[in-house]
Design an enzyme around this catalytic site. Sequence first.
Site, PDB file in Angstrom:
ATOM      1  N   ASN A 166       0.866  -1.176   0.000  1.00  0.00           N
ATOM      2  CA  ASN A 166       0.000   0.000   0.000  1.00  0.00           C
ATOM      3  C   ASN A 166       0.903   1.226   0.000  1.00  0.00           C
ATOM      4  O   ASN A 166       1.485   1.569   1.027  1.00  0.00           O
ATOM      5  CB  ASN A 166      -0.902  -0.019   1.252  1.00  0.00           C
ATOM      6  CG  ASN A 166      -1.794   1.215   1.322  1.00  0.00           C
ATOM      7  OD1 ASN A 166      -1.836   2.014   0.381  1.00  0.00           O
ATOM      8  ND2 ASN A 166      -2.505   1.377   2.430  1.00  0.00           N
ATOM      9  N   TRP A 167       1.026   1.837  -1.170  1.00  0.00           N
ATOM     10  CA  TRP A 167       1.936   2.987  -1.291  1.00  0.00           C
ATOM     11  C   TRP A 167       1.370   4.228  -0.606  1.00  0.00           C
ATOM     12  O   TRP A 167       2.093   5.189  -0.391  1.00  0.00           O
ATOM     13  CB  TRP A 167       2.186   3.311  -2.767  1.00  0.00           C
ATOM     14  CG  TRP A 167       3.030   2.304  -3.499  1.00  0.00           C
ATOM     15  CD1 TRP A 167       3.546   1.126  -3.003  1.00  0.00           C
ATOM     16  CD2 TRP A 167       3.467   2.382  -4.864  1.00  0.00           C
ATOM     17  NE1 TRP A 167       4.273   0.481  -3.962  1.00  0.00           N
ATOM     18  CE2 TRP A 167       4.239   1.222  -5.126  1.00  0.00           C
ATOM     19  CE3 TRP A 167       3.279   3.306  -5.901  1.00  0.00           C
ATOM     20  CZ2 TRP A 167       4.828   0.977  -6.367  1.00  0.00           C
ATOM     21  CZ3 TRP A 167       3.852   3.053  -7.144  1.00  0.00           C
ATOM     22  CH2 TRP A 167       4.622   1.906  -7.378  1.00  0.00           C
ATOM     23  N   LYS A 168       0.069   4.233  -0.318  1.00  0.00           N
ATOM     24  CA  LYS A 168      -0.595   5.415   0.255  1.00  0.00           C
ATOM     25  C   LYS A 168      -0.303   6.623  -0.641  1.00  0.00           C
ATOM     26  O   LYS A 168      -0.173   6.452  -1.861  1.00  0.00           O
ATOM     27  CB  LYS A 168      -0.142   5.624   1.706  1.00  0.00           C
ATOM     28  CG  LYS A 168      -0.311   4.343   2.550  1.00  0.00           C
ATOM     29  CD  LYS A 168      -0.133   4.544   4.016  1.00  0.00           C
ATOM     30  CE  LYS A 168      -0.336   3.200   4.730  1.00  0.00           C
ATOM     31  NZ  LYS A 168      -0.259   3.293   6.183  1.00  0.00           N
TER      32      LYS A 168
ATOM     33  N   HIS B 270      -9.635   1.313   4.614  1.00  0.00           N
ATOM     34  CA  HIS B 270      -8.377   1.471   5.360  1.00  0.00           C
ATOM     35  C   HIS B 270      -8.632   2.395   6.560  1.00  0.00           C
ATOM     36  O   HIS B 270      -9.424   3.329   6.462  1.00  0.00           O
ATOM     37  CB  HIS B 270      -7.298   2.057   4.436  1.00  0.00           C
ATOM     38  CG  HIS B 270      -5.941   1.985   5.051  1.00  0.00           C
ATOM     39  ND1 HIS B 270      -5.507   2.903   5.984  1.00  0.00           N
ATOM     40  CD2 HIS B 270      -4.934   1.087   4.909  1.00  0.00           C
ATOM     41  CE1 HIS B 270      -4.286   2.560   6.379  1.00  0.00           C
ATOM     42  NE2 HIS B 270      -3.917   1.463   5.743  1.00  0.00           N
TER      43      HIS B 270
ATOM     44  N   GLU C 210      -7.033   4.763   7.708  1.00  0.00           N
ATOM     45  CA  GLU C 210      -6.806   6.192   7.439  1.00  0.00           C
ATOM     46  C   GLU C 210      -8.029   6.812   6.776  1.00  0.00           C
ATOM     47  O   GLU C 210      -8.373   7.969   7.017  1.00  0.00           O
ATOM     48  CB  GLU C 210      -5.544   6.355   6.570  1.00  0.00           C
ATOM     49  CG  GLU C 210      -4.288   6.066   7.385  1.00  0.00           C
ATOM     50  CD  GLU C 210      -3.130   5.478   6.600  1.00  0.00           C
ATOM     51  OE1 GLU C 210      -3.101   5.595   5.364  1.00  0.00           O
ATOM     52  OE2 GLU C 210      -2.232   4.888   7.256  1.00  0.00           O
TER      53      GLU C 210
ATOM     54  N   GLU D   5      -5.609  -4.767  10.388  1.00  0.00           N
ATOM     55  CA  GLU D   5      -4.544  -3.799  10.646  1.00  0.00           C
ATOM     56  C   GLU D   5      -4.834  -3.066  11.954  1.00  0.00           C
ATOM     57  O   GLU D   5      -5.640  -2.128  11.979  1.00  0.00           O
ATOM     58  CB  GLU D   5      -4.472  -2.764   9.519  1.00  0.00           C
ATOM     59  CG  GLU D   5      -4.202  -3.359   8.157  1.00  0.00           C
ATOM     60  CD  GLU D   5      -3.614  -2.336   7.201  1.00  0.00           C
ATOM     61  OE1 GLU D   5      -2.481  -2.551   6.764  1.00  0.00           O
ATOM     62  OE2 GLU D   5      -4.259  -1.321   6.913  1.00  0.00           O
TER      63      GLU D   5
ATOM     64  N   GLY E 277       2.461   2.304  10.913  1.00  0.00           N
ATOM     65  CA  GLY E 277       3.435   3.379  10.804  1.00  0.00           C
ATOM     66  C   GLY E 277       4.107   3.736  12.114  1.00  0.00           C
ATOM     67  O   GLY E 277       4.767   4.771  12.229  1.00  0.00           O
TER      68      GLY E 277
ATOM     69  N   SER F 117       3.320  -2.148  10.417  1.00  0.00           N
ATOM     70  CA  SER F 117       4.771  -2.249  10.647  1.00  0.00           C
ATOM     71  C   SER F 117       5.353  -3.608  10.262  1.00  0.00           C
ATOM     72  O   SER F 117       6.267  -4.099  10.918  1.00  0.00           O
ATOM     73  CB  SER F 117       5.112  -1.894  12.097  1.00  0.00           C
ATOM     74  OG  SER F 117       4.742  -0.552  12.374  1.00  0.00           O
TER      75      SER F 117
ATOM     76  N   GLY G 124       2.763  -0.976   4.325  1.00  0.00           N
ATOM     77  CA  GLY G 124       2.896   0.436   3.980  1.00  0.00           C
ATOM     78  C   GLY G 124       4.357   0.797   3.753  1.00  0.00           C
ATOM     79  O   GLY G 124       4.921   0.516   2.693  1.00  0.00           O
ATOM     80  N   GLY G 125       4.979   1.388   4.757  1.00  0.00           N
ATOM     81  CA  GLY G 125       6.338   1.936   4.640  1.00  0.00           C
ATOM     82  C   GLY G 125       7.342   1.021   3.951  1.00  0.00           C
ATOM     83  O   GLY G 125       8.061   1.456   3.045  1.00  0.00           O
TER      84      GLY G 125
HETATM   85  P1  13P Z   1       2.920   0.418   7.740  1.00  0.00           P
HETATM   86  O1  13P Z   1       3.404  -0.869   7.127  1.00  0.00           O
HETATM   87  O2  13P Z   1       3.676   1.618   7.267  1.00  0.00           O
HETATM   88  O3  13P Z   1       2.802   0.313   9.228  1.00  0.00           O
HETATM   89  O4  13P Z   1       1.429   0.643   7.190  1.00  0.00           O
HETATM   90  C1  13P Z   1       0.528  -0.402   7.280  1.00  0.00           C
HETATM   91  C2  13P Z   1      -0.659  -0.049   6.467  1.00  0.00           C
HETATM   92  O5  13P Z   1      -1.425   0.829   6.810  1.00  0.00           O
HETATM   93  C3  13P Z   1      -0.869  -0.790   5.211  1.00  0.00           C
HETATM   94  O6  13P Z   1      -2.124  -0.528   4.687  1.00  0.00           O
END
Ligand code: 13P
Length: 257
Positions: free
Chosen positions: A12-14, A100, A102, A172, A178, A218, A239-240
Amino acid sequence: MQTMRKQIAAANWKMNLTYQQGEKLLDDILGESIKLFAHQQVIFAVPFPYLLMSRSEVADEYNYFVSAQNCYHKKSGAFTGEISAEMLHSIGVPYCVIGHSERREYFNETNAMLADKVNLCLENSVTPIFCCGEPLSIREAGTQNEYVATQLKESLFHLSAKDLKDIIIAYEPIWAIGTGKTATTEQAQEIHAYLRSVLAGQYGQHTADEVSILYGGSVKASNAAEIFACPDVDGGLVGGASLVAADFTEIIRSLKA
Ligand code: 13P
Protein backbone atom coordinates in the site's frame (compact mmCIF):
# COMPACT_ATOMS: atom_id res chain seq x y z
CA MET A 1 -5.51 -26.25 6.45
CA GLN A 2 -6.75 -28.30 3.47
CA THR A 3 -5.60 -26.72 0.21
CA MET A 4 -3.39 -23.73 0.81
CA ARG A 5 -5.28 -20.44 0.99
CA LYS A 6 -3.98 -17.62 -1.19
CA GLN A 7 -0.90 -16.09 0.45
CA ILE A 8 -0.61 -12.42 -0.49
CA ALA A 9 2.02 -9.70 -0.20
CA ALA A 10 0.15 -6.45 -0.80
CA ALA A 11 1.92 -3.10 -1.04
CA ASN A 12 0.00 0.00 0.00
CA TRP A 13 1.94 2.99 -1.29
CA LYS A 14 -0.59 5.41 0.25
CA MET A 15 0.09 9.02 -0.93
CA ASN A 16 3.79 8.49 -1.59
CA LEU A 17 6.16 8.56 -4.58
CA THR A 18 6.06 10.46 -7.86
CA TYR A 19 5.07 8.64 -11.03
CA GLN A 20 8.74 8.25 -11.96
CA GLN A 21 9.69 6.95 -8.52
CA GLY A 22 6.79 4.51 -8.62
CA GLU A 23 7.80 3.23 -12.03
CA LYS A 24 11.40 2.70 -10.86
CA LEU A 25 10.24 0.92 -7.70
CA LEU A 26 8.15 -1.50 -9.77
CA ASP A 27 11.05 -2.03 -12.19
CA ASP A 28 13.38 -2.79 -9.29
CA ILE A 29 10.96 -5.22 -7.60
CA LEU A 30 9.95 -7.00 -10.80
CA GLY A 31 13.61 -7.04 -11.87
CA GLU A 32 14.23 -9.48 -9.03
CA SER A 33 12.09 -11.98 -11.01
CA ILE A 34 10.67 -13.67 -7.93
CA LYS A 35 8.66 -16.61 -9.26
CA LEU A 36 5.43 -17.08 -7.35
CA PHE A 37 3.68 -20.36 -6.64
CA ALA A 38 0.06 -20.75 -7.78
CA HIS A 39 -1.19 -19.97 -4.25
CA GLN A 40 0.93 -16.81 -3.91
CA GLN A 41 0.09 -13.29 -5.11
CA VAL A 42 1.70 -9.87 -5.05
CA ILE A 43 -0.59 -6.84 -5.24
CA PHE A 44 0.49 -3.20 -5.62
CA ALA A 45 -2.07 -0.69 -4.31
CA VAL A 46 -0.89 2.46 -6.04
CA PRO A 47 -2.27 6.01 -6.38
CA PHE A 48 -4.99 6.37 -9.05
CA PRO A 49 -2.80 8.18 -11.64
CA TYR A 50 -0.32 5.28 -11.60
CA LEU A 51 -2.79 2.43 -12.09
CA LEU A 52 -2.48 2.08 -15.86
CA MET A 53 1.32 2.31 -15.83
CA SER A 54 1.48 -0.21 -12.98
CA ARG A 55 -0.95 -2.54 -14.67
CA SER A 56 1.18 -2.63 -17.80
CA GLU A 57 4.33 -3.18 -15.68
CA VAL A 58 2.84 -6.34 -14.11
CA ALA A 59 0.93 -7.49 -17.20
CA ASP A 60 3.39 -10.24 -18.13
CA GLU A 61 4.13 -11.35 -14.57
CA TYR A 62 2.44 -14.44 -13.16
CA ASN A 63 0.29 -13.61 -10.12
CA TYR A 64 1.37 -9.96 -9.84
CA PHE A 65 -1.56 -7.51 -9.80
CA VAL A 66 -2.48 -3.88 -9.17
CA SER A 67 -5.07 -2.44 -6.82
CA ALA A 68 -6.70 0.92 -6.21
CA GLN A 69 -6.52 2.28 -2.66
CA ASN A 70 -10.14 3.41 -2.53
CA CYS A 71 -13.28 3.99 -4.56
CA TYR A 72 -16.46 5.98 -3.97
CA HIS A 73 -19.56 4.52 -2.32
CA LYS A 74 -21.94 5.63 -5.09
CA LYS A 75 -22.34 4.16 -8.56
CA SER A 76 -21.81 7.34 -10.62
CA GLY A 77 -22.92 10.94 -10.87
CA ALA A 78 -22.14 14.43 -9.61
CA PHE A 79 -19.34 13.59 -7.18
CA THR A 80 -16.50 15.74 -8.45
CA GLY A 81 -13.09 14.25 -7.88
CA GLU A 82 -14.27 10.78 -6.94
CA ILE A 83 -13.53 7.45 -8.65
CA SER A 84 -16.12 4.67 -9.08
CA ALA A 85 -15.69 0.90 -8.97
CA GLU A 86 -16.98 0.80 -12.54
CA MET A 87 -14.18 3.14 -13.65
CA LEU A 88 -11.63 0.85 -12.01
CA HIS A 89 -13.10 -2.16 -13.80
CA SER A 90 -13.09 -0.27 -17.10
CA ILE A 91 -9.29 0.10 -16.94
CA GLY A 92 -8.72 -3.50 -15.85
CA VAL A 93 -8.01 -2.98 -12.14
CA PRO A 94 -8.80 -6.24 -10.33
CA TYR A 95 -8.52 -5.13 -6.67
CA CYS A 96 -9.46 -2.19 -4.46
CA VAL A 97 -8.55 -1.52 -0.82
CA ILE A 98 -11.73 -0.72 1.09
CA GLY A 99 -12.01 0.83 4.54
CA HIS A 100 -8.38 1.47 5.36
CA SER A 101 -8.18 2.93 8.86
CA GLU A 102 -6.81 6.19 7.44
CA ARG A 103 -9.94 6.56 5.33
CA ARG A 104 -12.18 5.65 8.24
CA GLU A 105 -10.42 8.22 10.41
CA TYR A 106 -9.65 11.16 8.09
CA PHE A 107 -12.56 10.77 5.67
CA ASN A 108 -15.21 9.60 8.13
CA GLU A 109 -15.97 6.37 6.33
CA THR A 110 -18.56 4.33 8.22
CA ASN A 111 -19.22 0.59 8.23
CA ALA A 112 -22.45 1.23 6.27
CA MET A 113 -20.65 3.26 3.60
CA LEU A 114 -18.03 0.50 3.32
CA ALA A 115 -20.79 -2.08 2.79
CA ASP A 116 -21.89 -0.01 -0.22
CA LYS A 117 -18.33 0.15 -1.54
CA VAL A 118 -17.94 -3.62 -1.16
CA ASN A 119 -21.17 -4.16 -3.11
CA LEU A 120 -20.14 -1.80 -5.91
CA CYS A 121 -16.74 -3.50 -6.19
CA LEU A 122 -18.29 -6.96 -6.41
CA GLU A 123 -20.87 -5.78 -8.97
CA ASN A 124 -17.96 -4.56 -11.10
CA SER A 125 -15.71 -7.61 -10.68
CA VAL A 126 -13.25 -5.70 -8.51
CA THR A 127 -12.12 -7.73 -5.49
CA PRO A 128 -12.26 -5.74 -2.25
CA ILE A 129 -9.30 -5.90 0.13
CA PHE A 130 -11.40 -5.10 3.17
CA CYS A 131 -9.55 -3.55 6.11
CA CYS A 132 -10.50 -3.83 9.77
CA GLY A 133 -8.65 -3.19 13.00
CA GLU A 134 -8.94 -1.49 16.36
CA PRO A 135 -7.45 1.71 17.79
CA LEU A 136 -5.12 1.61 20.80
CA SER A 137 -7.84 2.58 23.29
CA ILE A 138 -9.88 -0.48 22.31
CA ARG A 139 -6.86 -2.79 22.54
CA GLU A 140 -6.06 -1.38 25.98
CA ALA A 141 -9.65 -1.96 27.08
CA GLY A 142 -9.38 -5.55 25.80
CA THR A 143 -12.46 -5.26 23.58
CA GLN A 144 -10.70 -5.65 20.22
CA ASN A 145 -12.56 -8.85 19.31
CA GLU A 146 -16.01 -7.28 19.60
CA TYR A 147 -14.77 -4.18 17.76
CA VAL A 148 -13.42 -6.02 14.71
CA ALA A 149 -16.36 -8.46 14.65
CA THR A 150 -18.72 -5.48 14.39
CA GLN A 151 -16.69 -4.09 11.49
CA LEU A 152 -17.06 -7.41 9.64
CA LYS A 153 -20.74 -7.81 10.48
CA GLU A 154 -21.78 -4.31 9.45
CA SER A 155 -19.84 -4.20 6.20
CA LEU A 156 -19.72 -7.81 4.99
CA PHE A 157 -22.37 -10.05 6.51
CA HIS A 158 -25.06 -9.09 4.00
CA LEU A 159 -23.00 -10.95 1.38
CA SER A 160 -23.62 -14.48 0.16
CA ALA A 161 -21.00 -17.12 0.99
CA LYS A 162 -20.01 -17.12 -2.67
CA ASP A 163 -19.31 -13.36 -2.62
CA LEU A 164 -17.55 -13.53 0.73
CA LYS A 165 -15.09 -16.05 -0.67
CA ASP A 166 -14.07 -13.44 -3.24
CA ILE A 167 -13.00 -10.96 -0.59
CA ILE A 168 -9.59 -10.48 0.98
CA ILE A 169 -9.58 -9.28 4.57
CA ALA A 170 -6.73 -7.24 6.04
CA TYR A 171 -6.48 -6.95 9.81
CA GLU A 172 -4.54 -3.80 10.65
CA PRO A 173 -4.39 -2.75 14.30
CA ILE A 174 -4.26 1.05 14.14
CA TRP A 175 -1.69 1.22 16.94
CA ALA A 176 0.72 -0.77 14.76
CA ILE A 177 0.37 1.29 11.56
CA GLY A 178 3.44 3.38 10.80
CA THR A 179 4.50 3.21 14.45
CA GLY A 180 7.20 0.57 14.21
CA LYS A 181 5.20 -1.27 16.85
CA THR A 182 4.13 -4.63 15.41
CA ALA A 183 1.59 -6.94 16.97
CA THR A 184 3.37 -9.95 18.44
CA THR A 185 2.95 -13.18 16.53
CA GLU A 186 0.72 -14.40 19.38
CA GLN A 187 -1.49 -11.30 19.12
CA ALA A 188 -1.67 -11.60 15.33
CA GLN A 189 -2.47 -15.32 15.33
CA GLU A 190 -5.03 -14.94 18.10
CA ILE A 191 -7.08 -12.23 16.41
CA HIS A 192 -6.76 -13.73 12.93
CA ALA A 193 -8.08 -17.05 14.28
CA TYR A 194 -10.84 -15.11 16.00
CA LEU A 195 -11.77 -13.28 12.77
CA ARG A 196 -11.90 -16.61 10.98
CA SER A 197 -14.17 -18.01 13.71
CA VAL A 198 -16.50 -15.03 13.24
CA LEU A 199 -16.63 -15.78 9.52
CA ALA A 200 -17.22 -19.48 10.29
CA GLY A 201 -20.09 -18.60 12.63
CA GLN A 202 -21.85 -16.78 9.83
CA TYR A 203 -20.81 -18.76 6.75
CA GLY A 204 -19.53 -22.13 7.99
CA GLN A 205 -15.99 -23.36 8.48
CA HIS A 206 -15.51 -24.39 4.89
CA THR A 207 -16.09 -20.87 3.59
CA ALA A 208 -14.09 -19.27 6.42
CA ASP A 209 -11.14 -21.51 5.63
CA GLU A 210 -11.00 -20.12 2.09
CA VAL A 211 -10.75 -16.43 2.97
CA SER A 212 -7.27 -14.94 3.05
CA ILE A 213 -6.70 -12.71 6.09
CA LEU A 214 -3.66 -10.44 5.77
CA TYR A 215 -1.87 -8.74 8.64
CA GLY A 216 -0.90 -5.05 8.37
CA GLY A 217 0.99 -2.74 10.70
CA SER A 218 4.77 -2.25 10.65
CA VAL A 219 5.47 -5.37 8.61
CA LYS A 220 9.16 -5.23 7.72
CA ALA A 221 11.70 -7.40 5.90
CA SER A 222 12.97 -8.43 9.34
CA ASN A 223 9.67 -9.59 10.84
CA ALA A 224 7.59 -10.70 7.84
CA ALA A 225 8.59 -14.38 7.84
CA GLU A 226 7.76 -14.77 11.51
CA ILE A 227 4.35 -13.08 11.17
CA PHE A 228 3.43 -14.84 7.91
CA ALA A 229 4.27 -18.22 9.47
CA CYS A 230 1.25 -17.93 11.82
CA PRO A 231 -1.32 -20.47 10.60
CA ASP A 232 -4.15 -17.94 10.23
CA VAL A 233 -2.03 -15.13 8.76
CA ASP A 234 -2.08 -15.31 4.97
CA GLY A 235 0.43 -12.60 4.14
CA GLY A 236 0.50 -8.87 4.73
CA LEU A 237 -0.66 -5.41 3.71
CA VAL A 238 2.49 -3.34 3.87
CA GLY A 239 2.90 0.44 3.98
CA GLY A 240 6.34 1.94 4.64
CA ALA A 241 8.40 -1.15 3.83
CA SER A 242 6.65 -1.54 0.47
CA LEU A 243 8.33 1.67 -0.74
CA VAL A 244 11.82 0.14 -0.61
CA ALA A 245 12.51 -2.49 -3.29
CA ALA A 246 14.96 -4.57 -1.23
CA ASP A 247 12.56 -4.65 1.73
CA PHE A 248 9.45 -5.51 -0.22
CA THR A 249 11.16 -8.27 -2.21
CA GLU A 250 12.26 -9.83 1.08
CA ILE A 251 8.65 -9.59 2.28
CA ILE A 252 7.45 -11.34 -0.90
CA ARG A 253 9.99 -14.09 -0.24
CA SER A 254 8.57 -14.47 3.28
CA LEU A 255 5.16 -15.71 2.06
CA LYS A 256 4.31 -19.28 3.03
CA ALA A 257 5.63 -21.57 0.29
P1 13P B 1 2.92 0.42 7.74
O1 13P B 1 3.40 -0.87 7.13
O2 13P B 1 3.68 1.62 7.27
O3 13P B 1 2.80 0.31 9.23
O4 13P B 1 1.43 0.64 7.19
C1 13P B 1 0.53 -0.40 7.28
C2 13P B 1 -0.66 -0.05 6.47
O5 13P B 1 -1.42 0.83 6.81
C3 13P B 1 -0.87 -0.79 5.21
O6 13P B 1 -2.12 -0.53 4.69
